[in-house]
Scaffold this motif. Structure first.
Motif, PDB file in Angstrom:
ATOM      1  N   LEU A  52       6.295  11.708  -1.900  1.00  0.00           N
ATOM      2  CA  LEU A  52       5.964  11.117  -0.597  1.00  0.00           C
ATOM      3  C   LEU A  52       7.000  10.065  -0.196  1.00  0.00           C
ATOM      4  CD1 LEU A  52       2.104  10.739  -1.014  1.00  0.00           C
ATOM      5  CD2 LEU A  52       3.349  12.488   0.265  1.00  0.00           C
ATOM      6  N   THR A  53       8.226  10.517   0.008  1.00  0.00           N
ATOM      7  CA  THR A  53       9.279   9.577   0.393  1.00  0.00           C
ATOM      8  C   THR A  53       9.025   8.982   1.773  1.00  0.00           C
ATOM      9  OG1 THR A  53      10.640  11.415   1.180  1.00  0.00           O
ATOM     10  CG2 THR A  53      11.051  10.621  -1.063  1.00  0.00           C
ATOM     11  N   LEU A  54       8.185   9.616   2.565  1.00  0.00           N
ATOM     12  CA  LEU A  54       7.857   9.047   3.872  1.00  0.00           C
ATOM     13  C   LEU A  54       7.151   7.702   3.717  1.00  0.00           C
ATOM     14  CD1 LEU A  54       4.576   9.570   4.805  1.00  0.00           C
ATOM     15  CD2 LEU A  54       5.449  11.868   4.474  1.00  0.00           C
ATOM     16  N   ALA A  55       6.453   7.498   2.608  1.00  0.00           N
ATOM     17  CA  ALA A  55       5.833   6.193   2.347  1.00  0.00           C
ATOM     18  C   ALA A  55       6.918   5.126   2.188  1.00  0.00           C
ATOM     19  CB  ALA A  55       4.957   6.257   1.102  1.00  0.00           C
ATOM     20  N   LEU A  56       8.030   5.501   1.572  1.00  0.00           N
ATOM     21  CA  LEU A  56       9.138   4.557   1.435  1.00  0.00           C
ATOM     22  C   LEU A  56       9.819   4.313   2.777  1.00  0.00           C
ATOM     23  CD1 LEU A  56      10.706   5.738  -1.945  1.00  0.00           C
ATOM     24  CD2 LEU A  56       9.047   3.902  -1.540  1.00  0.00           C
ATOM     25  N   GLU A  57       9.853   5.327   3.622  1.00  0.00           N
ATOM     26  CA  GLU A  57      10.425   5.150   4.963  1.00  0.00           C
ATOM     27  C   GLU A  57       9.592   4.151   5.766  1.00  0.00           C
ATOM     28  OE1 GLU A  57      10.825   9.008   6.772  1.00  0.00           O
ATOM     29  OE2 GLU A  57      11.995   9.770   5.096  1.00  0.00           O
ATOM     30  N   ARG A 113       0.833  -1.216   0.000  1.00  0.00           N
ATOM     31  CA  ARG A 113       0.000   0.000   0.000  1.00  0.00           C
ATOM     32  C   ARG A 113       0.862   1.258   0.000  1.00  0.00           C
ATOM     33  NH1 ARG A 113      -4.032  -2.592   4.169  1.00  0.00           N
ATOM     34  NH2 ARG A 113      -5.653  -3.245   2.738  1.00  0.00           N
ATOM     35  N   SER A 114       1.913   1.243   0.801  1.00  0.00           N
ATOM     36  CA  SER A 114       2.795   2.404   0.862  1.00  0.00           C
ATOM     37  C   SER A 114       3.504   2.622  -0.471  1.00  0.00           C
ATOM     38  CB  SER A 114       3.831   2.239   1.983  1.00  0.00           C
ATOM     39  OG  SER A 114       3.190   2.216   3.234  1.00  0.00           O
ATOM     40  N   LEU A 115       3.896   1.539  -1.128  1.00  0.00           N
ATOM     41  CA  LEU A 115       4.520   1.668  -2.444  1.00  0.00           C
ATOM     42  C   LEU A 115       3.546   2.231  -3.473  1.00  0.00           C
ATOM     43  CD1 LEU A 115       6.647  -1.601  -2.655  1.00  0.00           C
ATOM     44  CD2 LEU A 115       7.502   0.752  -2.698  1.00  0.00           C
ATOM     45  N   ALA A 158      11.987   1.589  -6.158  1.00  0.00           N
ATOM     46  CA  ALA A 158      11.473   2.864  -5.661  1.00  0.00           C
ATOM     47  C   ALA A 158      12.538   3.595  -4.843  1.00  0.00           C
ATOM     48  CB  ALA A 158      10.218   2.639  -4.824  1.00  0.00           C
ATOM     49  N   CYS A 159      13.223   2.873  -3.964  1.00  0.00           N
ATOM     50  CA  CYS A 159      14.268   3.502  -3.146  1.00  0.00           C
ATOM     51  C   CYS A 159      15.398   4.020  -4.027  1.00  0.00           C
ATOM     52  CB  CYS A 159      14.810   2.519  -2.113  1.00  0.00           C
ATOM     53  SG  CYS A 159      13.690   2.216  -0.731  1.00  0.00           S
TER      54      CYS A 159
END
Length: 119
Positions: A52-57, A41-43, A92-93
């Motif tokens: 929204l790099t916080l989603a990757l965090e 979901r975050s991806l 993504a990262c």
């Protein structure tokens, strides 16, 4: 970011979800699917808005319990999903310039051996 803090706090409060006073994931190997779903979901959120790099965090925080539970539960379907999900996260990262969580080397996991991560 705030969401990675929320993810970390969720891990600390996991006992409220599992009903166990101790935060023992080893007794709940099926939670691996829940964690993997949260990463997926975050991806998806990040794919909709790459800022929204916080989603990757959040994904990075949740990959620790995913790695742990993946070592406990030897399921071929889960391993395939794990590798696909990690591939998506790695891509993504890489795009966002963030470090990629280590991937488990399932070939080195044998009964009685220690889990090995590839960095």
């Amino acid at each position: 970011g705030i969401w990675s803090t929320v993810a970390k706090r969720m891990m600390q409060g996991l006992h409220t979800v599992t009903g166990h006073k101790q935060n023992v994931l080893a007794q709940q190997p099926f939670f691996v699917w829940w964690f993997m779903d949260q990463v997926a979901r975050s991806l998806t959120l990040w794919q909709c808005d790459n800022s929204l790099t916080l989603a990757l965090e959040v994904c990075q925080v949740f990959f620790s319990p995913i790695n742990y539970l993946s070592c406990l539960w030897l399921c071929p379907a889960q391993r395939t999903s794990y590798l696909n999900l990690h591939g998506r996260l790695a891509q993504a990262c890489g795009t966002a310039g963030l470090p990629v969580p280590p991937v488990l080397n399932f070939e080195l996991l044998a009964p009685g051996s220690q889990p090995v991560t590839v960095v």
